[in-house]
Design an enzyme around this catalytic site. Structure first.
Site, PDB file in Angstrom:
ATOM      1  N   GLU A   1     -14.968   3.648   9.621  1.00 47.90           N
ATOM      2  CA  GLU A   1     -15.664   4.702  10.345  1.00 47.90           C
ATOM      3  C   GLU A   1     -15.290   6.104   9.896  1.00 47.90           C
ATOM      4  OE1 GLU A   1     -14.442   3.272  14.254  1.00 47.90           O
ATOM      5  OE2 GLU A   1     -13.231   5.087  14.512  1.00 47.90           O
TER       6      GLU A   1
ATOM      7  N   TYR B   1      -9.959 -10.350  11.521  1.00 51.16           N
ATOM      8  CA  TYR B   1     -10.247 -11.199  10.368  1.00 51.16           C
ATOM      9  C   TYR B   1     -10.504 -12.644  10.777  1.00 51.16           C
ATOM     10  CZ  TYR B   1      -8.861  -7.144   7.677  1.00 51.16           C
ATOM     11  OH  TYR B   1      -8.799  -5.878   7.145  1.00 51.16           O
TER      12      TYR B   1
ATOM     13  N   HIS C   1      -0.959  -0.113   5.725  1.00 52.67           N
ATOM     14  CA  HIS C   1      -1.448   0.957   6.594  1.00 52.67           C
ATOM     15  C   HIS C   1      -0.507   2.161   6.699  1.00 52.67           C
ATOM     16  CE1 HIS C   1      -4.211  -2.105   8.886  1.00 52.67           C
ATOM     17  NE2 HIS C   1      -4.295  -2.206   7.569  1.00 52.67           N
TER      18      HIS C   1
ATOM     19  N   GLN D   1       0.813  -1.214   0.000  1.00 47.48           N
ATOM     20  CA  GLN D   1       0.000   0.000   0.000  1.00 47.48           C
ATOM     21  C   GLN D   1       0.848   1.266   0.000  1.00 47.48           C
ATOM     22  OE1 GLN D   1      -2.454  -0.542   3.482  1.00 47.48           O
ATOM     23  NE2 GLN D   1      -3.459  -2.346   2.636  1.00 47.48           N
TER      24      GLN D   1
END
Length: 382
Positions: A253, A274, A160, A94
């Site tokens: 969120e 998970y 992340h 990422q």
């Protein structure tokens, strides 16, 4: 998700100009929404995992491709000029060349901000940089590049990074950082991971930051307890920051981060691990803030923008969030600081929606995170 390593050739400063076939109004597709019919027009296609982008006042686009290229794309989408002077990035998983934002005085100063995964001893971490874009004779380059905020601890792994950089009305900048896949770091006030930072445009520490003296937490930290904030925007009516972050299995969120507050990850969450196991103490605990809105199951949210334009009547003031996994755009109705309704649009029509922009032309723009990615413009259909 892009998984290929950064090509060595991209690490060296270079300028390249190349042209592609034009796209435009003739390629527009029409879709029905609750606000009426909309037209989605491709402006630039054939981009390699575009991440952040901005629409310039002359109609040109500035685009970050995650592997490490920043491109200047002509208004017709045909000519793309590689911008020289981009620092090396750790393009893995990422990570890579990520968000992009223009200074409010960009048209006169050329100042812009961008985020990237910065390589170093121990791995990589998220950093935000300031630079000046110079356009001369068909070429483009960054000058005076300087890092103004960074996650100091560098680690391995490609998860992340966050991240967004958002200029605030008072001249400061918000920078969002993910927890790097190490959730407990988001609760460490001496670690930048899993936090929202607030710095001056030059990287200085604003005197009214909640931990400006560095006594209880790192002075750059504005809020903490975030998992992986990949969307952030300023609400035009209030000047306040809103963010959207990934949950685990559920629990994506939306928050409105306030100075010094803790948003709970990984102590509380509306999602689950998970494995199916409960996260932390459940959905609430004393001392931790509740989200304004959450999704369960997860949509994998990314970009976020408040819409102020008039190209689609009825959308002004609404909040838009792009989704990667569910490949859609969520339109959220906002009243009095609360989310009171949601419409999910364009699901599966264009791919993974990465970034959204409230365009200077009154349209809503978005990019798709694909190997053959594109940038699109939404208006009302005629």
């Amino acid at each position: 998700m892009r998984r290929t390593p950064l090509l060595a050739a991209l690490a060296a400063p270079m300028i390249a100009t190349f042209a592609l076939s034009p796209v435009g109004a003739a390629d527009a597709r029409v879709h029905d929404t609750q606000a009426g019919r909309i037209a989605v027009t491709p402006v630039a296609t054939g981009l390699a995992y575009p991440w952040g982008f901005e629409v310039l006042s002359d109609g040109a686009l500035l685009v970050n491709e995650i592997e490490g290229r920043m491109l200047l794309v002509s208004a017709d989408g045909v000519t793309r000029t590689e911008v020289a002077g981009v620092p090396d990035v750790a393009a893995s998983g990422q990570g890579g060349l990520l968000d992009l934002a223009l200074s409010p005085d960009f048209d006169t100063s050329g100042i812009l901000y961008f985020t990237f995964s910065e390589p170093g001893e121990g791995g990589a971490s998220t950093a935000a940089a300031r630079a000046r874009l110079v356009r001369e004779g068909g070429e483009a380059r960054l000058e005076d590049v300087s890092v103004i905020a960074r996650m100091e601890k560098k680690t391995g792994g490609g998860r992340h990074f966050g991240s967004r950089v958002v200029p605030a009305p008072d001249g400061t900048l918000f920078v969002t950082l993910g927890d790097r896949g190490e959730s407990e770091r988001a609760q460490d006030p001496r670690d930048h991971a899993g936090s929202v930072l607030r710095v001056g445009a030059d990287g200085s520490i604003p005197s009214d930051n909640p931990f400006a003296d560095g006594d209880k937490a790192l002075p750059e930290i504005w809020s903490m307890g975030h998992r992986n904030v990949q969307g952030a925007a300023i609400e035009p009516a209030t000047g306040r920051l809103w963010t959207v972050e990934h949950g685990a299995r559920g629990g994506d969120e939306i928050n409105r981060p306030e100075a010094g507050l803790n948003y709970g990850w990984p102590v509380i969450s509306y999602g689950r691990h998970y494995s199916g196991a409960r996260i932390g103490q459940g959905t609430e605990a004393e001392g931790y803030e509740q989200p304004l809105h959450y999704w369960d199951p997860s949509i994998a949210p990314s970009g976020m923008a408040f819409y102020t334009g008039e190209a689609v009547p009825g959308w002004s003031g609404d909040l838009f969030v792009g989704a990667l996994k569910d490949q859609l755009i969520s339109r959220l109705e906002v009243e009095g600081g609360a989310i009171v309704g949601e419409e999910q649009m364009l699901e599966g029509e264009y791919g993974r929606v990465r970034t959204l922009r409230d365009g200077p032309d009154g349209a809503l723009w978005f990019s798709t995170d694909e190997a053959d990615g594109g940038i699109y413009r939404i208006t009302a259909a005629p």
